[in-house]
Scaffold this motif. Sequence first.
Motif, PDB file in Angstrom:
ATOM      1  N   ALA A  42       0.834  -1.206   0.000  1.00  8.88           N
ATOM      2  CA  ALA A  42       0.000   0.000   0.000  1.00  8.88           C
ATOM      3  C   ALA A  42       0.871   1.259   0.000  1.00  8.88           C
ATOM      4  O   ALA A  42       0.550   2.236  -0.675  1.00  8.88           O
ATOM      5  CB  ALA A  42      -0.934  -0.001   1.207  1.00  8.88           C
ATOM      6  N   ILE A  43       1.966   1.239   0.738  1.00 12.16           N
ATOM      7  CA  ILE A  43       2.893   2.380   0.735  1.00 12.16           C
ATOM      8  C   ILE A  43       3.440   2.593  -0.671  1.00 12.16           C
ATOM      9  O   ILE A  43       3.523   3.726  -1.151  1.00 12.16           O
ATOM     10  CB  ILE A  43       4.032   2.168   1.748  1.00 12.16           C
ATOM     11  CG1 ILE A  43       3.492   2.263   3.183  1.00 12.16           C
ATOM     12  CG2 ILE A  43       5.158   3.173   1.532  1.00 12.16           C
ATOM     13  CD1 ILE A  43       4.479   1.839   4.254  1.00 12.16           C
ATOM     14  N   LYS A  44       3.779   1.508  -1.346  1.00 14.56           N
ATOM     15  CA  LYS A  44       4.275   1.612  -2.727  1.00 14.56           C
ATOM     16  C   LYS A  44       3.216   2.272  -3.618  1.00 14.56           C
ATOM     17  O   LYS A  44       3.537   3.152  -4.419  1.00 14.56           O
ATOM     18  CB  LYS A  44       4.623   0.224  -3.260  1.00 14.56           C
ATOM     19  CG  LYS A  44       5.148   0.236  -4.659  1.00 14.56           C
ATOM     20  CD  LYS A  44       5.442  -1.170  -5.155  1.00 14.56           C
ATOM     21  CE  LYS A  44       5.815  -1.117  -6.627  1.00 14.56           C
ATOM     22  NZ  LYS A  44       5.741  -2.401  -7.278  1.00 14.56           N
ATOM     23  N   ASP A  45       1.957   1.878  -3.460  1.00 14.62           N
ATOM     24  CA  ASP A  45       0.879   2.474  -4.251  1.00 14.62           C
ATOM     25  C   ASP A  45       0.727   3.964  -3.946  1.00 14.62           C
ATOM     26  O   ASP A  45       0.531   4.776  -4.857  1.00 14.62           O
ATOM     27  CB  ASP A  45      -0.446   1.766  -3.976  1.00 14.62           C
ATOM     28  CG  ASP A  45      -0.481   0.341  -4.515  1.00 14.62           C
ATOM     29  OD1 ASP A  45       0.371   0.001  -5.369  1.00 14.62           O
ATOM     30  OD2 ASP A  45      -1.351  -0.431  -4.068  1.00 14.62           O
ATOM     31  N   VAL A  46       0.811   4.318  -2.680  1.00 18.05           N
ATOM     32  CA  VAL A  46       0.702   5.736  -2.293  1.00 18.05           C
ATOM     33  C   VAL A  46       1.840   6.528  -2.922  1.00 18.05           C
ATOM     34  O   VAL A  46       1.630   7.614  -3.473  1.00 18.05           O
ATOM     35  CB  VAL A  46       0.701   5.895  -0.752  1.00 18.05           C
ATOM     36  CG1 VAL A  46       0.866   7.348  -0.353  1.00 18.05           C
ATOM     37  CG2 VAL A  46      -0.571   5.312  -0.167  1.00 18.05           C
ATOM     38  N   ARG A  47       3.051   6.001  -2.866  1.00 17.98           N
ATOM     39  CA  ARG A  47       4.211   6.692  -3.455  1.00 17.98           C
ATOM     40  C   ARG A  47       4.018   6.918  -4.946  1.00 17.98           C
ATOM     41  O   ARG A  47       4.409   7.959  -5.476  1.00 17.98           O
ATOM     42  CB  ARG A  47       5.474   5.873  -3.240  1.00 17.98           C
ATOM     43  CG  ARG A  47       6.009   5.934  -1.843  1.00 17.98           C
ATOM     44  CD  ARG A  47       7.230   5.059  -1.730  1.00 17.98           C
ATOM     45  NE  ARG A  47       7.942   5.266  -0.494  1.00 17.98           N
ATOM     46  CZ  ARG A  47       8.883   4.452  -0.048  1.00 17.98           C
ATOM     47  NH1 ARG A  47       9.212   3.378  -0.735  1.00 17.98           N
ATOM     48  NH2 ARG A  47       9.497   4.721   1.087  1.00 17.98           N
ATOM     49  N   GLU A  48       3.436   5.948  -5.646  1.00 15.00           N
ATOM     50  CA  GLU A  48       3.262   6.058  -7.091  1.00 15.00           C
ATOM     51  C   GLU A  48       2.222   7.085  -7.488  1.00 15.00           C
ATOM     52  O   GLU A  48       2.370   7.773  -8.485  1.00 15.00           O
ATOM     53  CB  GLU A  48       2.900   4.697  -7.683  1.00 15.00           C
ATOM     54  CG  GLU A  48       4.057   3.740  -7.717  1.00 15.00           C
ATOM     55  CD  GLU A  48       3.697   2.398  -8.325  1.00 15.00           C
ATOM     56  OE1 GLU A  48       2.627   2.276  -8.953  1.00 15.00           O
ATOM     57  OE2 GLU A  48       4.492   1.460  -8.166  1.00 15.00           O
ATOM     58  N   ALA A  50       0.596   9.542  -5.297  1.00 15.51           N
ATOM     59  CA  ALA A  50       0.424  10.765  -4.499  1.00 15.51           C
ATOM     60  C   ALA A  50       0.945  12.009  -5.213  1.00 15.51           C
ATOM     61  O   ALA A  50       0.320  13.066  -5.153  1.00 15.51           O
ATOM     62  CB  ALA A  50       1.113  10.618  -3.144  1.00 15.51           C
ATOM     63  N   GLY A  51       2.063  11.891  -5.890  1.00 14.04           N
ATOM     64  CA  GLY A  51       2.639  13.054  -6.554  1.00 14.04           C
ATOM     65  C   GLY A  51       1.814  13.561  -7.719  1.00 14.04           C
ATOM     66  O   GLY A  51       1.882  14.733  -8.069  1.00 14.04           O
ATOM     67  N   THR A  52       1.027  12.708  -8.319  1.00 15.81           N
ATOM     68  CA  THR A  52       0.233  13.098  -9.479  1.00 15.81           C
ATOM     69  C   THR A  52      -1.261  13.100  -9.184  1.00 15.81           C
ATOM     70  O   THR A  52      -2.061  13.331 -10.072  1.00 15.81           O
ATOM     71  CB  THR A  52       0.496  12.140 -10.655  1.00 15.81           C
ATOM     72  OG1 THR A  52       0.148  10.817 -10.245  1.00 15.81           O
ATOM     73  CG2 THR A  52       1.945  12.184 -11.086  1.00 15.81           C
ATOM     74  N   GLY A  53      -1.607  12.825  -7.945  1.00 19.45           N
ATOM     75  CA  GLY A  53      -3.023  12.730  -7.595  1.00 19.45           C
ATOM     76  C   GLY A  53      -3.739  14.067  -7.682  1.00 19.45           C
ATOM     77  O   GLY A  53      -3.218  15.098  -7.280  1.00 19.45           O
ATOM     78  N   LEU A  54      -4.934  14.042  -8.248  1.00 20.50           N
ATOM     79  CA  LEU A  54      -5.762  15.238  -8.341  1.00 20.50           C
ATOM     80  C   LEU A  54      -6.550  15.413  -7.047  1.00 20.50           C
ATOM     81  O   LEU A  54      -6.688  14.483  -6.261  1.00 20.50           O
ATOM     82  CB  LEU A  54      -6.725  15.114  -9.525  1.00 20.50           C
ATOM     83  CG  LEU A  54      -6.075  14.923 -10.891  1.00 20.50           C
ATOM     84  CD1 LEU A  54      -7.140  14.717 -11.952  1.00 20.50           C
ATOM     85  CD2 LEU A  54      -5.195  16.121 -11.230  1.00 20.50           C
ATOM     86  N   ILE A  55      -7.084  16.588  -6.844  1.00 19.28           N
ATOM     87  CA  ILE A  55      -7.912  16.868  -5.675  1.00 19.28           C
ATOM     88  C   ILE A  55      -9.369  16.798  -6.094  1.00 19.28           C
ATOM     89  O   ILE A  55      -9.785  17.459  -7.040  1.00 19.28           O
ATOM     90  CB  ILE A  55      -7.602  18.264  -5.093  1.00 19.28           C
ATOM     91  CG1 ILE A  55      -6.159  18.311  -4.612  1.00 19.28           C
ATOM     92  CG2 ILE A  55      -8.572  18.606  -3.962  1.00 19.28           C
ATOM     93  CD1 ILE A  55      -5.696  19.690  -4.217  1.00 19.28           C
TER      94      ILE A  55
END
Length: 90
Positions: A42-48, A50-55
């Motif tokens: 799950a941490i790996k998924d968040v890292r992938e 989070a930087g490009t996630g929209l609000i």
Amino acid sequence: MAGTFELFADEDSRIRFRLVAPDGTVLAVSGQYRDKDQAAAAIKDVRECAGTGLIRDLAPAPGPAKARASRRPHQVRPFMPNKEKSLGAA
């Protein structure tokens, strides 16, 4: 500077992780995972993402503006047990 992911066991003895800012502020806490491997994935998924996630704003629209009382920050004063050591006026 990057934050840190911390793995920990919660009150139900389930594995969770939290994202902690360099100043120690907890930015996010995960749900529960069966084991450390699931939490690490799950941490790996968040890292992938989070930087490009929209609000996505799901919060209700603000109502009429309300006057807010101004709040002064609390003044912190050092404890001085001996009055003669005080630097302030009597």
